[in-house]
Scaffold this active site. Structure first.
Site, PDB file in Angstrom:
ATOM      1  N   CYS A  44      -3.148 -27.790  15.956  1.00 57.60           N
ATOM      2  CA  CYS A  44      -2.368 -26.757  16.820  1.00 57.60           C
ATOM      3  C   CYS A  44      -3.743 -26.639  18.156  1.00 57.60           C
ATOM      4  O   CYS A  44      -5.028 -27.033  17.669  1.00 57.60           O
ATOM      5  CB  CYS A  44      -2.537 -25.383  16.503  1.00 57.60           C
ATOM      6  SG  CYS A  44      -1.932 -24.311  17.836  1.00 57.60           S
ATOM      7  N   ASP A  46      -4.704 -24.487  19.731  1.00 57.21           N
ATOM      8  CA  ASP A  46      -5.356 -23.183  19.778  1.00 57.21           C
ATOM      9  C   ASP A  46      -6.929 -23.187  19.748  1.00 57.21           C
ATOM     10  O   ASP A  46      -7.467 -24.145  19.031  1.00 57.21           O
ATOM     11  CB  ASP A  46      -5.139 -22.359  18.576  1.00 57.21           C
ATOM     12  CG  ASP A  46      -5.609 -20.806  18.652  1.00 57.21           C
ATOM     13  OD1 ASP A  46      -6.589 -20.680  18.653  1.00 57.21           O
ATOM     14  OD2 ASP A  46      -4.639 -20.002  18.571  1.00 57.21           O
ATOM     15  N   ARG A  48      -9.297 -21.694  18.697  1.00 55.14           N
ATOM     16  CA  ARG A  48      -9.973 -21.146  17.370  1.00 55.14           C
ATOM     17  C   ARG A  48     -10.028 -22.238  16.298  1.00 55.14           C
ATOM     18  O   ARG A  48     -10.203 -21.873  15.233  1.00 55.14           O
ATOM     19  CB  ARG A  48      -9.500 -20.022  17.340  1.00 55.14           C
ATOM     20  CG  ARG A  48      -9.619 -18.654  18.060  1.00 55.14           C
ATOM     21  CD  ARG A  48      -8.715 -17.398  17.827  1.00 55.14           C
ATOM     22  NE  ARG A  48      -7.139 -17.792  17.811  1.00 55.14           N
ATOM     23  CZ  ARG A  48      -6.117 -17.039  17.517  1.00 55.14           C
ATOM     24  NH1 ARG A  48      -6.254 -15.786  17.040  1.00 55.14           N
ATOM     25  NH2 ARG A  48      -4.884 -17.623  17.672  1.00 55.14           N
ATOM     26  N   HIS A 100      -2.004 -22.558  11.811  1.00 57.85           N
ATOM     27  CA  HIS A 100      -2.804 -21.421  11.179  1.00 57.85           C
ATOM     28  C   HIS A 100      -2.213 -20.264  11.428  1.00 57.85           C
ATOM     29  O   HIS A 100      -1.157 -20.251  12.125  1.00 57.85           O
ATOM     30  CB  HIS A 100      -3.869 -21.488  12.231  1.00 57.85           C
ATOM     31  CG  HIS A 100      -3.825 -21.670  13.608  1.00 57.85           C
ATOM     32  ND1 HIS A 100      -3.699 -20.397  14.509  1.00 57.85           N
ATOM     33  CD2 HIS A 100      -3.263 -22.369  14.597  1.00 57.85           C
ATOM     34  CE1 HIS A 100      -3.423 -20.457  15.907  1.00 57.85           C
ATOM     35  NE2 HIS A 100      -3.023 -21.682  15.907  1.00 57.85           N
ATOM     36  N   CYS A 103      -0.721 -17.626  14.866  1.00 57.70           N
ATOM     37  CA  CYS A 103      -0.367 -18.718  15.995  1.00 57.70           C
ATOM     38  C   CYS A 103       0.256 -18.176  17.056  1.00 57.70           C
ATOM     39  O   CYS A 103       1.490 -17.836  16.862  1.00 57.70           O
ATOM     40  CB  CYS A 103       0.360 -20.043  15.217  1.00 57.70           C
ATOM     41  SG  CYS A 103       0.464 -21.379  16.487  1.00 57.70           S
TER      42      CYS A 103
END
Length: 208
Positions: A44, A46, A48, A100, A103
């Protein structure tokens, strides 16, 4: 959480280069010689998800493709070209699809609130939810429901990897990478390897 400003990025890079060279003066010379990563990582976008941090890997070990909610779309030329290059040119040994928990893309698909281009992009996750609605809705909290959908999304995307012409060609050769489904729990930092329905996929003809 400490956030950097723009100028910090260049400064941090210079410090990192100096740290690397102090340990190994030929570190960047060796990097420039080429790559032979054993892993393709599809994750992803993302912020993080710092992949090398979570897996303690170095530059040159992961070939990486990332997009919103780690989708494997059979019409996505970007992903397909990455997959083809990784499997046929780099000859990676493992392909990892990693989602994750917590999400945003999965949460929006679950709630049906995503709009515009993002709405179209995560619509396959909405379909995964609708196909598994009874199981997901039986969970006691929204957090658990969204996180289970994140797992089911990863499993669906691994299935899509096997459906690609790249993997179908690989099955006819001696070089077939192993495909894995992971979910990263951002709350704990731990990776969970998901059980894949390989026998069911064999019955459907997705797997040889």
């Amino acid at each position: 959480m400490h956030y950097h400003n723009y100028d910090d990025l260049i400064k941090n890079n210079q410090e990192w280069v100096e740290e690397k060279l102090s340990v190994d003066p030929s570190y960047f010379e060796n990097l420039a010689k080429g790559q032979k990563p054993p892993f393709l990582f599809i994750g992803c976008s993302d912020s993080r998800m710092p992949l090398t941090n979570f897996t303690k890997t170095e530059a040159g070990e992961l070939f990486i493709h990332r997009n919103v909610a780690n989708q494997v779309s059979l019409t996505d030329m970007n992903l397909l070209s990455v997959l083809e290059y990784a499997v046929e040119a780099l000859k990676v040994e493992h392909v990892v699809v990693c989602g994750h928990y917590f999400c945003g893309g999965v949460a929006a698909a679950y709630a049906g609130t995503a709009t515009g281009v993002v709405g179209s992009w995560v619509n396959p996750i909405r379909e995964v939810y609708l196909q598994n609605r009874e199981e997901i809705d039986s969970l006691p909290s929204e957090e658990e429901r969204v996180n289970r959908l994140a797992e089911l999304n990863v499993i669906a995307q691994v299935g899509n990897i096997y459906k690609t012409s790249v993997l179908q060609r690989a099955f006819k050769s001696a070089q077939v990478p192993e495909v894995h489904g992971w979910v990263l729990d951002i709350k704990s930092g731990r990776i969970k390897e998901l059980e894949l329905p390989k026998e069911q996929w064999k019955e459907l003809g997705i797997l040889s």
